[in-house]
Design a protein around this motif. Structure first.
Motif, mmCIF file in Angstrom:
data_model
loop_
_atom_site.group_PDB
_atom_site.id
_atom_site.type_symbol
_atom_site.label_atom_id
_atom_site.label_comp_id
_atom_site.label_asym_id
_atom_site.label_seq_id
_atom_site.Cartn_x
_atom_site.Cartn_y
_atom_site.Cartn_z
ATOM 1 N N PHE A 102 0.826 -1.210 0.000
ATOM 2 C CA PHE A 102 0.000 0.000 0.000
ATOM 3 C C PHE A 102 0.863 1.263 0.000
ATOM 4 C CE2 PHE A 102 -2.760 -3.291 1.813
ATOM 5 C CZ PHE A 102 -3.843 -3.185 0.953
ATOM 6 N N SER A 103 2.015 1.207 0.617
ATOM 7 C CA SER A 103 2.924 2.364 0.602
ATOM 8 C C SER A 103 3.281 2.764 -0.822
ATOM 9 C CB SER A 103 4.209 2.035 1.371
ATOM 10 O OG SER A 103 3.965 1.796 2.731
ATOM 11 N N ARG A 104 3.548 1.767 -1.661
ATOM 12 C CA ARG A 104 3.949 2.050 -3.051
ATOM 13 C C ARG A 104 2.824 2.678 -3.853
ATOM 14 N NH1 ARG A 104 6.698 -2.729 -1.970
ATOM 15 N NH2 ARG A 104 5.120 -4.091 -2.866
ATOM 16 N N GLU A 105 1.594 2.362 -3.501
ATOM 17 C CA GLU A 105 0.465 2.970 -4.208
ATOM 18 C C GLU A 105 0.193 4.385 -3.690
ATOM 19 O OE1 GLU A 105 -1.038 1.718 -6.845
ATOM 20 O OE2 GLU A 105 0.335 -0.003 -6.719
ATOM 21 N N ILE A 106 0.324 4.571 -2.389
ATOM 22 C CA ILE A 106 0.053 5.888 -1.806
ATOM 23 C C ILE A 106 1.068 6.920 -2.277
ATOM 24 C CG2 ILE A 106 -0.097 7.182 0.357
ATOM 25 C CD1 ILE A 106 -1.089 4.566 1.669
ATOM 26 N N VAL A 107 2.325 6.519 -2.414
ATOM 27 C CA VAL A 107 3.361 7.481 -2.802
ATOM 28 C C VAL A 107 3.112 8.028 -4.210
ATOM 29 C CG1 VAL A 107 5.080 5.971 -3.919
ATOM 30 C CG2 VAL A 107 5.839 7.905 -2.517
ATOM 31 N N LYS A 108 2.357 7.307 -5.022
ATOM 32 C CA LYS A 108 2.043 7.777 -6.378
ATOM 33 C C LYS A 108 1.159 9.026 -6.361
ATOM 34 C CE LYS A 108 2.315 3.105 -8.357
ATOM 35 N NZ LYS A 108 1.539 1.994 -8.994
ATOM 36 N N THR A 109 0.538 9.313 -5.235
ATOM 37 C CA THR A 109 -0.303 10.507 -5.122
ATOM 38 C C THR A 109 0.527 11.768 -4.940
ATOM 39 O OG1 THR A 109 -0.510 10.381 -2.704
ATOM 40 C CG2 THR A 109 -2.088 9.105 -4.024
ATOM 41 N N GLY A 110 1.822 11.606 -4.681
ATOM 42 C CA GLY A 110 2.682 12.751 -4.435
ATOM 43 C C GLY A 110 2.937 13.008 -2.971
ATOM 44 N N ALA A 111 2.273 12.225 -2.102
ATOM 45 C CA ALA A 111 2.482 12.382 -0.667
ATOM 46 C C ALA A 111 3.819 11.778 -0.257
ATOM 47 C CB ALA A 111 1.352 11.707 0.106
ATOM 48 N N THR A 112 4.359 12.259 0.850
ATOM 49 C CA THR A 112 5.530 11.640 1.476
ATOM 50 C C THR A 112 5.041 10.460 2.301
ATOM 51 O OG1 THR A 112 6.768 13.708 1.582
ATOM 52 C CG2 THR A 112 7.424 11.974 3.105
ATOM 53 N N VAL A 113 5.629 9.283 2.082
ATOM 54 C CA VAL A 113 5.144 8.069 2.738
ATOM 55 C C VAL A 113 6.238 7.479 3.622
ATOM 56 C CG1 VAL A 113 4.197 5.753 2.395
ATOM 57 C CG2 VAL A 113 3.567 7.608 0.833
ATOM 58 N N VAL A 114 5.834 7.104 4.818
ATOM 59 C CA VAL A 114 6.700 6.420 5.767
ATOM 60 C C VAL A 114 6.023 5.105 6.135
ATOM 61 C CG1 VAL A 114 7.906 6.561 7.969
ATOM 62 C CG2 VAL A 114 7.370 8.659 6.696
ATOM 63 N N GLY A 115 6.763 4.011 6.101
ATOM 64 C CA GLY A 115 6.208 2.712 6.459
ATOM 65 C C GLY A 115 6.858 2.175 7.713
ATOM 66 N N ALA A 116 6.061 1.600 8.596
ATOM 67 C CA ALA A 116 6.580 1.024 9.837
ATOM 68 C C ALA A 116 5.988 -0.355 10.054
ATOM 69 C CB ALA A 116 6.252 1.921 11.031
ATOM 70 N N ASP A 117 6.825 -1.310 10.435
ATOM 71 C CA ASP A 117 6.345 -2.665 10.694
ATOM 72 C C ASP A 117 7.305 -3.350 11.655
ATOM 73 O OD1 ASP A 117 4.203 -4.638 9.049
ATOM 74 O OD2 ASP A 117 5.789 -5.696 10.138
ATOM 75 N N LEU A 118 6.780 -4.280 12.428
ATOM 76 C CA LEU A 118 7.579 -5.006 13.399
ATOM 77 C C LEU A 118 8.471 -6.051 12.743
ATOM 78 C CD1 LEU A 118 8.243 -5.621 16.370
ATOM 79 C CD2 LEU A 118 6.226 -7.080 16.442
ATOM 80 N N SER A 119 8.070 -6.561 11.581
ATOM 81 C CA SER A 119 8.787 -7.651 10.927
ATOM 82 C C SER A 119 9.957 -7.135 10.097
ATOM 83 C CB SER A 119 7.838 -8.446 10.028
ATOM 84 O OG SER A 119 8.557 -9.334 9.197
ATOM 85 N N LYS A 120 11.169 -7.505 10.471
ATOM 86 C CA LYS A 120 12.354 -7.106 9.708
ATOM 87 C C LYS A 120 12.340 -7.707 8.312
ATOM 88 C CE LYS A 120 17.405 -7.125 9.726
ATOM 89 N NZ LYS A 120 17.484 -7.647 8.336
ATOM 90 N N GLU A 121 11.881 -8.950 8.199
ATOM 91 C CA GLU A 121 11.860 -9.600 6.890
ATOM 92 C C GLU A 121 10.914 -8.885 5.929
ATOM 93 O OE1 GLU A 121 12.202 -11.120 9.662
ATOM 94 O OE2 GLU A 121 14.052 -12.268 9.344
ATOM 95 N N LEU A 122 9.741 -8.478 6.422
ATOM 96 C CA LEU A 122 8.815 -7.753 5.565
ATOM 97 C C LEU A 122 9.365 -6.375 5.201
ATOM 98 C CD1 LEU A 122 5.376 -8.689 7.165
ATOM 99 C CD2 LEU A 122 6.182 -9.310 4.883
ATOM 100 N N ILE A 123 10.003 -5.705 6.142
ATOM 101 C CA ILE A 123 10.592 -4.400 5.844
ATOM 102 C C ILE A 123 11.728 -4.535 4.835
ATOM 103 C CG2 ILE A 123 11.984 -2.537 6.829
ATOM 104 C CD1 ILE A 123 9.039 -2.174 7.332
ATOM 105 N N ASP A 124 12.509 -5.588 4.938
ATOM 106 C CA ASP A 124 13.568 -5.822 3.941
ATOM 107 C C ASP A 124 12.972 -5.956 2.545
ATOM 108 O OD1 ASP A 124 15.569 -5.693 5.817
ATOM 109 O OD2 ASP A 124 15.777 -7.872 6.042
#
Length: 263
Positions: A67-89
């Protein structure tokens, strides 16, 4: 872009089972059309969020950044946070460099200053977090006054893990939704990789609607919108197809809550 601080150390991997199913979850979301995330959740989330250029949006429990990749297409600044290191990687490897991803618990967004975020989205994750009240309090801290928050979750009235199911009345030719418990709060282990050689489970926490409304009010939010989303999927032709299709339209499996931070 808000100023970022170093996050606190994330919880140990044993506290989250999403690490072990990160590749499976990534394959599911990136498979294209046909998933609830792509066909149902994404277009409705973007409609509700209505992100604007120059705004900062926090994708809370962002997973692998779908969802972060879709939201950033709007021109907004996007920050993603998650507990899982593997998913963040995975998120970092597959996403534009302008999206910042951080490994951190949802109730400890210490890398963000107070009143630094315009909007927060959290998609199908709050039901996997043990203490949502702590998450709401932290969201209130980082949101600007009047900032908005959108949470998408499994509908707590119709989708209670291992306590709700579909049934079929042969005499009336009606598919119905059976709910065995609703008011009672519960914790249930869910297999995340059905059919996998080694089952991996994560916890799902059920709370009734009044819990969310009370906890959000206590954290300083006003619920400004509630939407119930039904599936557009169609059954294969058969004697129960008509009843199944009707039931999908009558019983929403997903719910979206929009909140505003009070001044």
């Amino acid at each position: 872009m808000p100023d970022f601080k170093k996050p606190i150390r994330a919880q140990k991997p044993k506290d989250t089972s999403w690490d072990a199913v990160a590749p499976w979850y990534d394959d599911l979301l990136e498979s294209g059309a046909g998933t609830y995330q792509t066909d149902l959740v994404l277009p409705n989330l973007l409609r509700l969020l209505d992100a604007r250029r120059g705004e900062t949006v926090l994708d809370l429990a962002c997973g692998q950044g779908f969802f972060s990749r879709e939201i950033v297409k709007t021109g907004a600044t996007v920050v993603g946070a998650d507990l899982s290191k593997e998913l963040i990687d995975l998120a970092r490897a597959q996403s534009p460099k302008e999206i910042k991803f951080v490994v951190t618990p949802a109730d400890a967004l210490t890398f963000l200053n107070a009143n630094s975020v315009d909007a927060i989205v959290c998609v199908l994750a709050i039901q996997n977090i043990k203490k949502p009240s702590a998450v709401f309090a932290e969201c209130a801290r980082v949101l600007k006054s009047g900032g908005r928050m959108i949470f998408v979750l499994n509908h707590p009235a119709f989708r209670v893990a291992k306590r709700s199911s579909w049934g079929f009345d042969e005499k009336a030719k009606v598919q119905y939704r059976r709910v065995d418990e609703y008011i009672s709060e519960s914790e249930t282990d869910i297999v995340m990789n059905p059919g996998g050689k080694t089952p991996v489970t994560t916890a799902s926490f059920h709370h009734p609607l009044q819990f969310y409304f009370k906890a959000l009010h206590k954290a300083g939010f006003a619920v400004s919108r509630l939407e119930e989303w039904t599936s557009a999927k169609q059954s294969q032709p058969g004697p129960r197809a008509s009843a199944e299709n009707k039931a999908r339209k009558e019983f929403p499996m997903f719910m979206a809550l929009e909140m505003r931070k009070l001044a």
